[in-house]
Design a protein around this motif. Sequence first.
Motif, short mmCIF file in Angstrom:
data_model
loop_
_atom_site.label_atom_id
_atom_site.label_comp_id
_atom_site.label_asym_id
_atom_site.label_seq_id
_atom_site.Cartn_x
_atom_site.Cartn_y
_atom_site.Cartn_z
N SER A 1 0.84 -1.20 0.00
CA SER A 1 0.00 0.00 0.00
C SER A 1 0.88 1.25 0.00
CB SER A 1 -0.91 0.02 1.23
OG SER A 1 -1.95 -0.91 1.07
N GLY A 2 1.94 1.21 0.81
CA GLY A 2 2.86 2.35 0.87
C GLY A 2 3.50 2.59 -0.50
N ILE A 3 3.96 1.51 -1.12
CA ILE A 3 4.57 1.63 -2.45
C ILE A 3 3.56 2.21 -3.44
CG2 ILE A 3 5.43 0.30 -4.41
CD1 ILE A 3 6.73 -1.62 -2.42
N ALA A 4 2.33 1.70 -3.38
CA ALA A 4 1.30 2.15 -4.33
C ALA A 4 0.98 3.63 -4.11
CB ALA A 4 0.05 1.29 -4.19
N ARG A 5 0.91 4.03 -2.84
CA ARG A 5 0.60 5.44 -2.56
C ARG A 5 1.71 6.35 -3.09
NH1 ARG A 5 -1.91 3.56 2.29
NH2 ARG A 5 0.11 3.66 3.31
N ARG A 6 2.96 5.89 -2.91
CA ARG A 6 4.10 6.72 -3.34
C ARG A 6 4.21 6.80 -4.87
NH1 ARG A 6 6.87 3.78 0.49
NH2 ARG A 6 8.26 2.81 -1.02
N THR A 7 3.78 5.75 -5.56
CA THR A 7 4.00 5.71 -7.00
C THR A 7 2.72 5.99 -7.80
OG1 THR A 7 3.65 3.33 -6.85
CG2 THR A 7 5.94 4.11 -6.91
N VAL A 8 1.71 5.19 -7.55
CA VAL A 8 0.45 5.33 -8.30
C VAL A 8 -0.37 6.50 -7.73
CG1 VAL A 8 -1.63 4.11 -9.07
CG2 VAL A 8 0.50 2.85 -8.72
N GLY A 9 -0.15 6.76 -6.44
CA GLY A 9 -0.90 7.84 -5.80
C GLY A 9 -2.21 7.37 -5.20
N ARG A 10 -2.45 6.07 -5.26
CA ARG A 10 -3.66 5.51 -4.67
C ARG A 10 -3.32 4.19 -4.00
NH1 ARG A 10 -8.78 4.39 -7.72
NH2 ARG A 10 -7.53 3.85 -9.53
N ASP A 11 -4.11 3.82 -3.02
CA ASP A 11 -3.85 2.59 -2.27
C ASP A 11 -4.41 1.37 -3.02
OD1 ASP A 11 -3.49 0.55 -0.53
OD2 ASP A 11 -4.70 1.40 1.09
N ILE A 12 -3.74 1.01 -4.11
CA ILE A 12 -4.11 -0.22 -4.82
C ILE A 12 -2.91 -1.14 -4.79
CG2 ILE A 12 -4.93 -1.22 -6.98
CD1 ILE A 12 -6.39 1.28 -7.57
N PRO A 13 -2.90 -2.09 -3.81
CA PRO A 13 -1.67 -2.85 -3.53
C PRO A 13 -1.40 -4.01 -4.49
CG PRO A 13 -3.42 -3.54 -2.04
CD PRO A 13 -4.00 -2.44 -2.90
N ASN A 14 -2.24 -4.19 -5.52
CA ASN A 14 -2.12 -5.45 -6.27
C ASN A 14 -0.85 -5.56 -7.10
OD1 ASN A 14 -3.00 -3.58 -8.14
ND2 ASN A 14 -4.44 -4.96 -9.16
N VAL A 15 -0.44 -4.48 -7.75
CA VAL A 15 0.71 -4.60 -8.65
C VAL A 15 2.02 -4.86 -7.90
CG1 VAL A 15 2.14 -3.33 -10.31
CG2 VAL A 15 -0.33 -3.45 -10.63
N PRO A 16 2.30 -4.14 -6.77
CA PRO A 16 3.51 -4.50 -6.02
C PRO A 16 3.48 -5.96 -5.54
CG PRO A 16 2.63 -2.40 -5.25
CD PRO A 16 1.65 -2.93 -6.24
N LEU A 17 2.33 -6.42 -5.07
CA LEU A 17 2.26 -7.82 -4.60
C LEU A 17 2.45 -8.79 -5.76
CD1 LEU A 17 -0.64 -7.40 -2.05
CD2 LEU A 17 1.69 -8.12 -1.49
N LEU A 18 1.82 -8.47 -6.89
CA LEU A 18 1.99 -9.31 -8.08
C LEU A 18 3.47 -9.42 -8.43
CD1 LEU A 18 1.19 -10.61 -10.86
CD2 LEU A 18 0.97 -8.28 -11.73
N ALA A 19 4.16 -8.30 -8.42
CA ALA A 19 5.58 -8.31 -8.80
C ALA A 19 6.40 -9.13 -7.81
CB ALA A 19 6.10 -6.87 -8.88
N ALA A 20 6.11 -8.96 -6.51
CA ALA A 20 6.84 -9.71 -5.49
C ALA A 20 6.64 -11.21 -5.67
CB ALA A 20 6.39 -9.27 -4.10
N VAL A 21 5.39 -11.60 -5.89
CA VAL A 21 5.07 -13.02 -6.05
C VAL A 21 5.70 -13.56 -7.33
CG1 VAL A 21 3.17 -14.63 -6.53
CG2 VAL A 21 2.93 -12.92 -4.71
N ALA A 22 5.61 -12.79 -8.42
CA ALA A 22 6.12 -13.25 -9.71
C ALA A 22 7.62 -13.51 -9.64
CB ALA A 22 5.80 -12.21 -10.79
N VAL A 23 8.34 -12.63 -8.94
CA VAL A 23 9.79 -12.74 -8.91
C VAL A 23 10.25 -13.72 -7.82
CG1 VAL A 23 11.92 -11.46 -8.43
CG2 VAL A 23 10.18 -10.48 -9.94
N ALA A 24 9.65 -13.60 -6.63
CA ALA A 24 10.16 -14.37 -5.49
C ALA A 24 9.67 -15.81 -5.49
CB ALA A 24 9.76 -13.68 -4.18
#
Lengths: 198, 392
Positions: free
Chosen positions: A121-144
Amino acid sequence: MEFVPLELRWHGRGGYGAKTAALLLAEAVIEFGGFAQASPEFGPERRGAPVQAYTRVSPQPVRRRGPVDRPDVLVLLDARLVSSPGVLQGVTARTRVVVNGAGPVAVPGVAPQGILVLDASGIARRTVGRDIPNVPLLAAVAVAFVGLPPGPFLRWLEERLARELPKEVALRNVEAARLAVEEVQPWLRTGRLSTVGR
Amino acid sequence: MSRRRVGLTGNEAVALAWKQIRPHVVAAYPITPATQIVERFSEYVAQGEVDTEFVAAESEHSALSACVGAAAAGARVLTATASQGLALMHEVLYIASGLRLPIVMNVANRALSAPINIHGDHSDTMGSRDAGWVQIYARSVQDAYDRTLLAVWVAERARLPVMVCLDGFTLTHSLEPLEVYPDEAVQTFLGEAPTDGYTLLGGEPITVGPLALPDSYMEFRRALAAAMERVPQVLEEGVRAFRAHFGQDLPSLVDARGTEDAEVALVVLGSYADAVEQAALRARVRGQRAGFVRVVTFRPFPTTPLREALGGVREVVVLERADTLSGLGGPLGVEVRAALYDLEVRPRFTDVIFGLGGRELRDEELDNLLRAGPPGGVVYLGVEGSRVLELA
């Protein structure tokens, strides 16, 4: 690339983008030559209501359908979902949990080193400007967990998101994904989840 | 031929097939879980990617009526619906087949009201089983795409309307890998629609759908039955042409595996074929000789291949997602039994009704059924008896 069979279950609330993340992960796996299937839980769609989605990843065609009852990876788009009914169903000591949270999160039955806490959520707020946490989580899951190569995955994501979003918004989402990938790097190096996101 | 590999949901895959078919006319009315087929296709039309006359109708009855008119004029016509929408089309279904119009319709299988439910089962299309439409049930997203393309070829040569059914949500909303054929290959496969010249825009003025009284009505109906009897032959030619154009093998009527030496055979329609086939394979590992039969084409009913597949089997278990409410079990079970009646040695028979209104079929349920031995008769899988008693 080689894929390991993996069943993932995503829990979120309407509007967090759990379904989109589940489907995008499967699309990415297919794009990188693997087999995958993704489906939303088939409930009414309302903002704020609990939502589930599933992704199956495999080196061979997926021959199972329907809900993931015993997830290898459980993704929580909101740390408070830990105490929601049914969310931990089928979770064992071997399940790895990826959770959107700003501080430590305890998941009953799962050891701390099996829990990856990411401030999506923090990442999304800083980048997208809204609390949509799906893309950071998707990226973490995809890579890790799925093992997609970070660079090519981020390039694919940019191309994919730009098909449906304005260029500017797509790029901000890719930036969110990139930050998430950075956050999981320590774990990729040390093999220890507990070092991440704390 | 270079294929493109993508991940799409069943609905998106069908919409893509429609775009590649390049129909002259699509008339449709959206309904869950078929909505995205029409939604996505209307985007293709709006973006100029396909040159189709798109009719956003005010109901399913009107949508299919518009399809009937367009097909009678000689157009290549597609539509999609589900559940209550198909029920509302019921009257017009018979007109489409009686007029021998090659309309292709995708049905996103969904339960019927009441109680209202948006999830998958086969009640909707089973209610149309005697409407004179060919019915094909898809197993996967790829299969839904492949069979939508094939259906146009078959409809135009059999001169019959064809329903391509895909399980609501389980296929319509699930994303799977899809091998997409090139647009030109689809166009070469389909070619120009063969015509008998009897179309409203065919040159000579003709009347379509005049009164047929007792002196001729029965001949028309017998001719319709004969057209349906020819469908297996047309389908066989269709899958051969499909293989030649796309390099893809499609079973035309049934897909039977391991029935040669089977003591028990499981028969199923649609996307649960995967779960059921896996259960048969697990039974083999346990030492139980289990076979698997997927009914691909339900109309016309694949009597001959079913007899061949099930002839020597001791136990037949039909698993299906619809009920006749007749006391005889589900429609697939009733017809499988009818098809096997003439065998010298008839198998013992169990009809398992499962998954109504989207209830999941669990692997454990299938394994327990096989381990315990099929009980015979009609079984409603996973139903809580005490709750039924309260409601009865």
